[in-house]
Design an enzyme around this catalytic site. Sequence first.
Site, PDB file in Angstrom:
ATOM      1  N   ASP A 179      42.577  58.042  53.387  1.00 41.22           N
ATOM      2  CA  ASP A 179      43.520  58.108  54.500  1.00 41.22           C
ATOM      3  C   ASP A 179      44.255  59.445  54.535  1.00 41.22           C
ATOM      4  O   ASP A 179      44.950  59.733  55.504  1.00 41.22           O
ATOM      5  CB  ASP A 179      44.536  56.967  54.403  1.00 41.22           C
ATOM      6  CG  ASP A 179      43.998  55.661  54.972  1.00 41.22           C
ATOM      7  OD1 ASP A 179      42.955  55.707  55.642  1.00 41.22           O
ATOM      8  OD2 ASP A 179      44.613  54.608  54.737  1.00 41.22           O
TER       9      ASP A 179
ATOM     10  N   SER B 208      41.093  25.798  18.444  1.00 42.14           N
ATOM     11  CA  SER B 208      42.167  26.763  18.781  1.00 42.14           C
ATOM     12  C   SER B 208      41.628  28.193  18.745  1.00 42.14           C
ATOM     13  O   SER B 208      41.953  28.955  17.834  1.00 42.14           O
ATOM     14  CB  SER B 208      43.359  26.598  17.832  1.00 42.14           C
ATOM     15  OG  SER B 208      42.979  26.567  16.478  1.00 42.14           O
TER      16      SER B 208
END
Length: 637
Positions: free
Chosen positions: A41, A548
């Site tokens: 841009d 875990s």
Amino acid sequence: MSGADQSYVTDTLIAEDIDAYLHKHQHKTMLRFITCGSVDDGKSTLIGRLLYDSKMIFEDQLANLESDSRAHGTQGQGIDFALLVDGLAAEREQGITIDVAYRFFATDKRKFIVADTPGHEEYTRNMVTGASTADLAVILVDARQGILTQTRRHSYLVNLLGIKNIVLAVNKMDLVGYSQERFYEIVKEYASFAEQLGMKTFLPIPISGLAGDNIVTRSENTPWYQGPTLLGHLEDAPITATRMQDAAFRMAVQWVNRPNLDFRGFAGQIGSGTIAKGDAIRVLPSGKTSRVKSIVTYDGPLDRAVAGQSITLTFEDEVDCSRGDVITMADAPCEVADQFEATLVWMDEAEMLPGRPYLLKMGTQTMTATVTEPKYEVNVNTLERLSSQTLATNAIGVVNISTDRAIPFEAYAQNPDLGGFILIDRMTNATVAAGMVHFALRRSQNIHWQAVDIDRTAHAAIKGQQARVVWFTGLSGSGKSTIANIVEKKLHALGKHTFLLDGDNVRHGLNRDLGFTDADRVENIRRVGEVAKLMSDAGLIVLTAFISPFRAERRMVREMMDAGEFMEIHVNTPLEVAEARDVKGLYKKARAGNLKNFTGIDSPYEQPENAEMTVNTVELTAEDAAEQVVAAILAGL
């Protein structure tokens, strides 16, 4: 007058002119602004043009720029102003901006710091960094392309970050023949989106960064535009610091200044408001009050100080105050809570995991926090609220957050210093998200800790033991449950009071609603950790047998316990051995693709780095491993 006298007078006048110039320059206001928008841009070109036209380029820099323009720039179009900003080699080779580049320049009226931010979606986190301290945002739109997804994304973020002064710079007007119709078509489309955002005002300016139209001087190519030039608007735009001086007094304590036994002050930068000698103050979160005895600065004492100044306050009373506390006026304190609704901009490549403990840093405060409830993700194109249980890289969502202690805060829209925060991964120290607090959850203010007379020490003493959590972790099939079961039998035979929490058993009840995604695994361990903590409070020796898989959650449970009361046992069995056992047939299902997110196959297992004990079930029988664990437990008791 002699020649020496004339020379003295001339030198004096020059010195006075220099002093006057330096004094004038030193006391100019400073505007921080950001340029953002989609790729190509023209953000870097615009900033380069501003630097060039404001005469902020030295001759040697200009020579290098001309040389670089021939080597890297747009051929046949003279100076490539983008090269003033795109300093990284990777950017020059690709022709894009991938990092935030900060540049300083000044005019006769004001000083400026401009942040040129990347346009690619994957660098949204860099854009947030640049916007976090900005007073104004210049959102660029390519006149040929119009409003794109990144235009909307950056506009959403700019609005979210509380930047109220927005410039819509419709760039490359020279490539659309300076079409008034095209300009107003883009402005109309942007205005519609801005209205959805709640953006009250913005200033549209037709520009060409390359040609210089309406950047510093008004362009003859746009006679239909009667507004200010970009630089003219930047010179007159209001500054956030001025607005913050009118707000309530807030100062986060950075450090306690104690140079000797006769002086104790509290140093920090005033975030908002003003303070004067004699003012009644309140220290949060404790709520203790006193009065300001003195205001000390490097340049000497003051009777009054305002937002933006760095000072040290002394109090008339001995009040407990430390780093992270917030000093306010006694009659106008900020809120204190430990649960909030907030917007998160997720920056990490790994997705957000609800229930996982992160470090939350807000101002000078750092604490442990968890995302307790993802509420929704925002579609930046439509602003639609999407149901989501996690956030991926560059996603924006609204969540509930819980901290490990009550903290003083304000809504981000009211005070960015006390409402803006970052989340940090506790294992890698990487910043994973930027957040903005909306408000405290009401339940956080209605729930208070109830003191009890019989504590965990008393519960353990009556059982003749010390409370402990023994945490068995390892791959499926490693032998965790088998060893934990033998350990409990041996401890029971010795008259110890125990309880075994097993992974499969817990999923039949407490955690039956959880699956096996990473997010569900995190929540599984969080709940088990809380239960294990409660059982240890009852004086029990708690044994747990869970895969875990993540270090972060095992560390979370460890930190729930008092020092020395958590014992991590790594049942270290190689994957090939555990898979060969395959007692439950789970590995076979996982290899066939019928069981997703299975640890060791398509979900990771993070081995403990500092476990209290490691047992190898290839070298030891379960009985022998249990004997070693029991011996270690008894040694600690």
